[in-house]
Design a protein around this motif. Structure first.
Motif: not given
Length: 324
Positions: A278-283, A313-316, A318-324
Motif C-alpha cells: 500500500y505504501l508503494n501504491s501512493q504518489p 512528483r513520483f508515482d511510487r 520505488k520510482d525515485i531515482k537520483f541523477d548522479v
C-alpha cells in the motif's frame, strides 16, 4: 508534527497467541509459528482498543529522537541481551514451569556489556537503580547515532546535525499524497520513528538500490488507516487479503491512554513482504526548500540528492531515482 504513542517497549498483540508446530519447516530457523487466536487480550480491552486509532505498521528498524550533547539526536535501538550463560539459566527456569517463583537476574553477570552511551527505554521497570529485563529477558534501550557512524551508517544518512534536520516520509497536506522533506529534529523530539530503506529488513518497499541507497524516517502512527476492519479475526484477515489498504505489514492501534497494540500479518498466517504494498501504491512529492535551512549539504549526501529533486512528483516511492 502531530504525534502519537511512542514505542519504548515490545508492543503486545491484539489477540491471544498460541505456538503451533510447523512440521514442514524443519529446515527453517524457526520450526514453529506464533499465531493469533480469535480472543482479544485483556490488555487490549483494558486500553479500550475498540476506540483506538488504527495505523499502518511500517517495516523497518525502530529509532528514537532525544537529547545528546545538548542537541536533538537520533538514537538507534539496542536491546541489552543476556550472555549465553544467563540465557541458559533463564530458559531452564522457564522450562521448569515453576510459576510460584520469580526469576532473579544478576544484572552485572547475566548481561552482555553495552556502550557507555546506552540508555534504557523509558517504559522499562527499575529495581535498586538498575533497569530490569522484560518477559523475554531483554532490556530495550537506545544508543546515539554519531555523525559518520560506520555501525549505524544508514541511520546517520537520514540526519544532519549541523542543520538540525532529519529526512522524513509523511502524508502531504493533499489527500492521497506522500511527502519526503527535511524536518527539524526539534519538532520530533521524544518521538519514536521507523527507519526504512534499501538496507533495512530486505527493503520491502523497494527504495533505492545498492549503488544509490535510499533511507527515510517514518514517525510511528504517521499513516492512519482510513477504512479499518472490525476487530474480529475473520474481518481483519479478509481486509489484509482483499483490499489495497490492507497490503501492509500489520496494524498498530494507538490507544487514548498511550498504550500501543499490534497485529502482524504473520499472526494470521499471511506472508510478508508482498510484491506490491500500500505504501508503494501512493504518489510522493519531494518538498525540499534549501534556502530555509541555510546549509550547504555534502554532494554525496541524501539531503543533497533530495534537494535536487525539490518539487518533483513520483508515482511510487520505488520510482525515485537520483541523477548522479
Amino acid at each position: 508534527m502531530s504525534r502519537r504513542g511512542a514505542v519504548q517497549r515490545k508492543v503486545p498483540c491484539l489477540f491471544v497467541t498460541e505456538v503451533k508446530d510447523e512440521p514442514s519447516a524443519k529446515r527453517e530457523r524457526q520450526p514453529f509459528k506464533v499465531l493469533a487466536t480469535d480472543t482479544i487480550t485483556g490488555k487490549a480491552l483494558e486500553a479500550d482498543v475498540h476506540n483506538a486509532v488504527p495505523t499502518e505498521k511500517v517495516d523497518g528498524t525502530c529509532c528514537y529522537v532525544t537529547t545528546y550533547k545538548g542537541l536533538p539526536y537520533l538514537w538507534a535501538r539496542l536491546d541489552r541481551k543476556p550472555t549465553k550463560q544467563g540465557e541458559k539459566r533463564f530458559k531452564q527456569f522457564l522450562y521448569s514451569l515453576e510459576d510460584c517463583k520469580e526469576f532473579v537476574w544478576n544484572i552485572e553477570e547475566d548481561f552482555k556489556p553495552v556502550p557507555d552511551t546506552w540508555i534504557p527505554a523509558k517504559d522499562i521497570e527499575f529495581s535498586n537503580g538498575n533497569p530490569l529485563p522484560d518477559e523475554n529477558g531483554h532490556m530495550p534501550g537506545w544508543v546515539p547515532v554519531e555523525k559518520n557512524s560506520k555501525q549505524y551508517c544508514w541511520h546517520s544518512s537520514v540526519v544532519n546535525y549541523e542543520a538540525g534536520v532529519a529526512l522524513v516520509l509523511k502524508h502531504h497536506a493533499d489527500p492521497g499524497l506522500l511527502e519526503i522533506s527535511p524536518v527539524p529534529l526539534s519538532e520530533i523530539l521524544e518521538q519514536t520513528l521507523e527507519l526504512i530503506g534499501t538496507n533495512i529488513n530486505a527493503n520491502p518497499y523497494g527504495l533505492g538500490n545498492k549503488k544509490h541507497p535510499v533511507h527515510l524516517l517514518v514517525p510511528h502512527g504517521a499513516f492512519e488507516i482510513k477504512n479499518p476492519p472490525a476487530l474480529k479475526q475473520n474481518d481483519i484477515l479478509s481486509w489484509f487479503e482483499s483490499c489495497m489498504e490492507g497490503k501492509v505489514e500489520g496494524i498498530v492501534w494507538h490507544c487514548h491512554d498511550g498504550c500501543l497494540i499490534k497485529l502482524h500479518r504473520h499472526h494470521l498466517g499471511l506472508p510478508w513482504p508482498l510484491a506490491e504494498t500500500y505504501l508503494n501504491s501512493q504518489p510522493v512529492v519531494i518538498s525540499f526548500n534549501r534556502t530555509k535551512y541555510n546549509y550547504d549539504f555534502e554532494p554525496k549526501s541524501l539531503f543533497h540528492h533530495f534537494s535536487m529533486l525539490d518539487g518533483q512528483r513520483f508515482d511510487r516511492l520505488k520510482d525515485i531515482k537520483f541523477d548522479v
